[in-house]
Motif scaffolding. Structure first.
Motif, PDB file in Angstrom:
ATOM      1  N   ILE A 164       0.872  -1.185   0.000  1.00 62.51           N
ATOM      2  CA  ILE A 164       0.000   0.000   0.000  1.00 62.51           C
ATOM      3  C   ILE A 164       0.904   1.228   0.000  1.00 62.51           C
ATOM      4  O   ILE A 164       1.741   1.397   0.897  1.00 62.51           O
ATOM      5  CB  ILE A 164      -0.925   0.037   1.232  1.00 62.51           C
ATOM      6  CG1 ILE A 164      -1.728  -1.261   1.343  1.00 62.51           C
ATOM      7  CG2 ILE A 164      -1.871   1.239   1.153  1.00 62.51           C
ATOM      8  CD1 ILE A 164      -2.567  -1.357   2.620  1.00 62.51           C
ATOM      9  N   THR A 165       0.779   2.059  -1.005  1.00 61.34           N
ATOM     10  CA  THR A 165       1.596   3.281  -1.088  1.00 61.34           C
ATOM     11  C   THR A 165       0.773   4.494  -0.647  1.00 61.34           C
ATOM     12  O   THR A 165      -0.454   4.446  -0.616  1.00 61.34           O
ATOM     13  CB  THR A 165       2.098   3.507  -2.518  1.00 61.34           C
ATOM     14  OG1 THR A 165       0.960   3.597  -3.395  1.00 61.34           O
ATOM     15  CG2 THR A 165       2.983   2.356  -2.973  1.00 61.34           C
ATOM     16  N   GLU A 166       1.475   5.544  -0.279  1.00 62.27           N
ATOM     17  CA  GLU A 166       0.838   6.805   0.137  1.00 62.27           C
ATOM     18  C   GLU A 166      -0.291   6.548   1.136  1.00 62.27           C
ATOM     19  O   GLU A 166      -1.435   6.970   0.930  1.00 62.27           O
ATOM     20  CB  GLU A 166       0.313   7.554  -1.098  1.00 62.27           C
ATOM     21  CG  GLU A 166       1.403   7.895  -2.102  1.00 62.27           C
ATOM     22  CD  GLU A 166       0.818   8.449  -3.404  1.00 62.27           C
ATOM     23  OE1 GLU A 166       1.483   8.313  -4.437  1.00 62.27           O
ATOM     24  OE2 GLU A 166      -0.306   8.980  -3.381  1.00 62.27           O
ATOM     25  N   THR A 167       0.042   5.872   2.203  1.00 63.79           N
ATOM     26  CA  THR A 167      -0.991   5.455   3.151  1.00 63.79           C
ATOM     27  C   THR A 167      -1.765   6.635   3.728  1.00 63.79           C
ATOM     28  O   THR A 167      -1.215   7.728   3.929  1.00 63.79           O
ATOM     29  CB  THR A 167      -0.384   4.641   4.306  1.00 63.79           C
ATOM     30  OG1 THR A 167       0.704   5.379   4.871  1.00 63.79           O
ATOM     31  CG2 THR A 167       0.103   3.290   3.822  1.00 63.79           C
ATOM     32  N   GLN A 168      -3.051   6.363   3.992  1.00 63.61           N
ATOM     33  CA  GLN A 168      -3.962   7.371   4.521  1.00 63.61           C
ATOM     34  C   GLN A 168      -4.614   6.838   5.791  1.00 63.61           C
ATOM     35  O   GLN A 168      -4.645   5.615   6.006  1.00 63.61           O
ATOM     36  CB  GLN A 168      -5.018   7.702   3.463  1.00 63.61           C
ATOM     37  CG  GLN A 168      -4.428   8.238   2.177  1.00 63.61           C
ATOM     38  CD  GLN A 168      -5.429   8.287   1.030  1.00 63.61           C
ATOM     39  OE1 GLN A 168      -6.598   7.968   1.192  1.00 63.61           O
ATOM     40  NE2 GLN A 168      -4.948   8.700  -0.131  1.00 63.61           N
ATOM     41  N   PRO A 169      -5.129   7.703   6.650  1.00 59.65           N
ATOM     42  CA  PRO A 169      -5.740   7.234   7.907  1.00 59.65           C
ATOM     43  C   PRO A 169      -6.807   6.167   7.694  1.00 59.65           C
ATOM     44  O   PRO A 169      -6.914   5.231   8.498  1.00 59.65           O
ATOM     45  CB  PRO A 169      -6.340   8.521   8.496  1.00 59.65           C
ATOM     46  CG  PRO A 169      -5.479   9.612   7.971  1.00 59.65           C
ATOM     47  CD  PRO A 169      -5.089   9.182   6.566  1.00 59.65           C
ATOM     48  N   GLU A 170      -7.559   6.268   6.616  1.00 58.73           N
ATOM     49  CA  GLU A 170      -8.620   5.287   6.376  1.00 58.73           C
ATOM     50  C   GLU A 170      -8.096   3.912   5.974  1.00 58.73           C
ATOM     51  O   GLU A 170      -8.864   2.948   5.851  1.00 58.73           O
ATOM     52  CB  GLU A 170      -9.612   5.792   5.317  1.00 58.73           C
ATOM     53  CG  GLU A 170      -8.977   6.234   4.029  1.00 58.73           C
ATOM     54  CD  GLU A 170      -8.697   7.723   3.956  1.00 58.73           C
ATOM     55  OE1 GLU A 170      -8.338   8.316   5.010  1.00 58.73           O
ATOM     56  OE2 GLU A 170      -8.833   8.302   2.864  1.00 58.73           O
ATOM     57  N   ASP A 171      -6.784   3.801   5.773  1.00 61.89           N
ATOM     58  CA  ASP A 171      -6.190   2.485   5.508  1.00 61.89           C
ATOM     59  C   ASP A 171      -6.022   1.680   6.792  1.00 61.89           C
ATOM     60  O   ASP A 171      -5.738   0.477   6.740  1.00 61.89           O
ATOM     61  CB  ASP A 171      -4.822   2.639   4.835  1.00 61.89           C
ATOM     62  CG  ASP A 171      -4.913   3.234   3.437  1.00 61.89           C
ATOM     63  OD1 ASP A 171      -3.949   3.920   3.024  1.00 61.89           O
ATOM     64  OD2 ASP A 171      -5.941   3.024   2.764  1.00 61.89           O
ATOM     65  N   SER A 172      -6.177   2.324   7.933  1.00 59.54           N
ATOM     66  CA  SER A 172      -6.055   1.618   9.211  1.00 59.54           C
ATOM     67  C   SER A 172      -7.144   0.553   9.319  1.00 59.54           C
ATOM     68  O   SER A 172      -8.338   0.859   9.212  1.00 59.54           O
ATOM     69  CB  SER A 172      -6.186   2.603  10.379  1.00 59.54           C
ATOM     70  OG  SER A 172      -5.094   3.496  10.409  1.00 59.54           O
ATOM     71  N   ALA A 173      -6.735  -0.697   9.509  1.00 62.46           N
ATOM     72  CA  ALA A 173      -7.660  -1.826   9.562  1.00 62.46           C
ATOM     73  C   ALA A 173      -6.834  -3.090   9.787  1.00 62.46           C
ATOM     74  O   ALA A 173      -5.608  -3.040   9.895  1.00 62.46           O
ATOM     75  CB  ALA A 173      -8.454  -1.944   8.259  1.00 62.46           C
ATOM     76  N   VAL A 174      -7.530  -4.228   9.849  1.00 63.03           N
ATOM     77  CA  VAL A 174      -6.837  -5.517   9.857  1.00 63.03           C
ATOM     78  C   VAL A 174      -6.886  -6.085   8.442  1.00 63.03           C
ATOM     79  O   VAL A 174      -7.944  -6.101   7.814  1.00 63.03           O
ATOM     80  CB  VAL A 174      -7.469  -6.502  10.853  1.00 63.03           C
ATOM     81  CG1 VAL A 174      -6.732  -7.839  10.818  1.00 63.03           C
ATOM     82  CG2 VAL A 174      -7.436  -5.924  12.264  1.00 63.03           C
ATOM     83  N   TYR A 175      -5.753  -6.510   7.940  1.00 62.86           N
ATOM     84  CA  TYR A 175      -5.647  -7.057   6.591  1.00 62.86           C
ATOM     85  C   TYR A 175      -5.348  -8.553   6.674  1.00 62.86           C
ATOM     86  O   TYR A 175      -4.466  -8.996   7.418  1.00 62.86           O
ATOM     87  CB  TYR A 175      -4.543  -6.341   5.804  1.00 62.86           C
ATOM     88  CG  TYR A 175      -4.897  -4.913   5.489  1.00 62.86           C
ATOM     89  CD1 TYR A 175      -4.750  -3.908   6.442  1.00 62.86           C
ATOM     90  CD2 TYR A 175      -5.404  -4.558   4.242  1.00 62.86           C
ATOM     91  CE1 TYR A 175      -5.105  -2.595   6.173  1.00 62.86           C
ATOM     92  CE2 TYR A 175      -5.758  -3.243   3.947  1.00 62.86           C
ATOM     93  CZ  TYR A 175      -5.603  -2.274   4.927  1.00 62.86           C
ATOM     94  OH  TYR A 175      -5.958  -0.971   4.653  1.00 62.86           O
ATOM     95  N   PHE A 176      -6.116  -9.324   5.914  1.00 69.26           N
ATOM     96  CA  PHE A 176      -5.930 -10.773   5.871  1.00 69.26           C
ATOM     97  C   PHE A 176      -5.543 -11.202   4.464  1.00 69.26           C
ATOM     98  O   PHE A 176      -6.197 -10.826   3.493  1.00 69.26           O
ATOM     99  CB  PHE A 176      -7.222 -11.508   6.240  1.00 69.26           C
ATOM    100  CG  PHE A 176      -7.624 -11.375   7.681  1.00 69.26           C
ATOM    101  CD1 PHE A 176      -8.534 -10.405   8.069  1.00 69.26           C
ATOM    102  CD2 PHE A 176      -7.106 -12.232   8.631  1.00 69.26           C
ATOM    103  CE1 PHE A 176      -8.920 -10.288   9.402  1.00 69.26           C
ATOM    104  CE2 PHE A 176      -7.488 -12.119   9.966  1.00 69.26           C
ATOM    105  CZ  PHE A 176      -8.393 -11.147  10.344  1.00 69.26           C
ATOM    106  N   CYS A 177      -4.506 -12.008   4.374  1.00 68.10           N
ATOM    107  CA  CYS A 177      -4.249 -12.691   3.118  1.00 68.10           C
ATOM    108  C   CYS A 177      -4.978 -14.039   3.161  1.00 68.10           C
ATOM    109  O   CYS A 177      -5.337 -14.527   4.235  1.00 68.10           O
ATOM    110  CB  CYS A 177      -2.755 -12.893   2.891  1.00 68.10           C
ATOM    111  SG  CYS A 177      -1.930 -13.967   4.101  1.00 68.10           S
ATOM    112  N   ALA A 178      -5.188 -14.611   2.015  1.00 64.69           N
ATOM    113  CA  ALA A 178      -5.851 -15.908   1.942  1.00 64.69           C
ATOM    114  C   ALA A 178      -5.387 -16.623   0.691  1.00 64.69           C
ATOM    115  O   ALA A 178      -4.826 -16.016  -0.228  1.00 64.69           O
ATOM    116  CB  ALA A 178      -7.372 -15.739   1.950  1.00 64.69           C
TER     117      ALA A 178
END
Lengths: 114, 113
Positions: A77-91
């Motif tokens: 994820i480039t140029e991260t923004q506050p709304e990128d805050s979350a839990v990310y899961f790969c699958a």
């Protein structure tokens, strides 16, 4: 059986910087690799996916790379923004072998510092 | 944009009671799934359903669990006699084919006391 390892478990980056989350898998038959974003109290939302015949895929600020030889794939994820805050899961998913469902990693809690 | 919906959003029940969790998949989807997420842990596959029968199930999906699609619209997960360890978020998902993207609902938070 299927196994997906995801690192790191927590990632804190400054707003505007890049974030990278990595996953490894064990089954060479795996051929579909989605990434999901989960915000607090909500279900997983697909953000990008990649299939085994492709090495890289990009969608605006989000990219995924796949190395089938090494059996790992990464979310960028480039140029991260506050709304990128979350839990990310790969699958991962693979055809046959009685595995209709996705096998998820344990998740990465991404924190974007303002 | 079509989405998977789930009801209720929260359910509290006593140990030993039966619960039914409901899902309405996206209308043109053919495959339906239930997943479970214990608090703070990863999402785990429970069962897949296609053509009105279970396609595949995980080790978690024991005899206490059952699924059905009674009316061609709702897809339900029944837990016959709930245990404390059944407390979790339960997510429904659907897609048009096994190789296709799975779309998840918002989940039902089940608390067994």
């Amino acid at each position: 059986g299927e196994n997906v390892e995801q690192h790191p478990s927590t990632l804190s980056v400054q707003e505007g910087d890049s974030a990278v989350i990595k996953c490894t898998y064990s089954d060479s038959a795996s051929n579909y690799f989605p990434w999901y974003k989960q915000e607090l109290g909500k279900g997983p939302q697909l953000i990008i996916d990649i299939r085994s015949n492709v090495g890289e895929k990009k969608d605006q600020r989000i990219a995924v790379t796949l190395n089938k030889t090494a059996k790992h794939f990464s979310l960028h994820i480039t140029e991260t923004q506050p709304e990128d805050s979350a839990v990310y899961f790969c699958a991962e998913w693979h055809s046959g072998g009685g595995a209709d469902g996705l096998t998820f990693g344990k998740g990465t809690h991404l924190i974007i510092q303002p | 944009e079509p989405e998977v919906t789930q009801t209720p959003s929260h359910q509290v029940t006593q140990m030993g009671q039966e619960v039914i969790l409901r899902c309405v998949p996206i209308s043109n989807h053919l495959y339906f799934y239930w997943y479970r997420q214990i608090l703070g842990q990863k999402v785990e596959f429970l069962v897949s359903f296609y053509n009105n029968e279970i396609s595949e199930k995980s080790e978690i999906f024991d005899d206490q669990f059952s699924v059905e699609r009674p009316d061609g619209s709702n897809f339900t997960l029944k837990i016959r006699s709930t245990k404390l360890e059944d407390s979790a978020m339960y997510f429904c998902a659907s897609n048009t084919g096994l190789k296709e993207t799975q779309y998840f609902g918002p989940g039902t938070r089940l608390l067994v006391l």
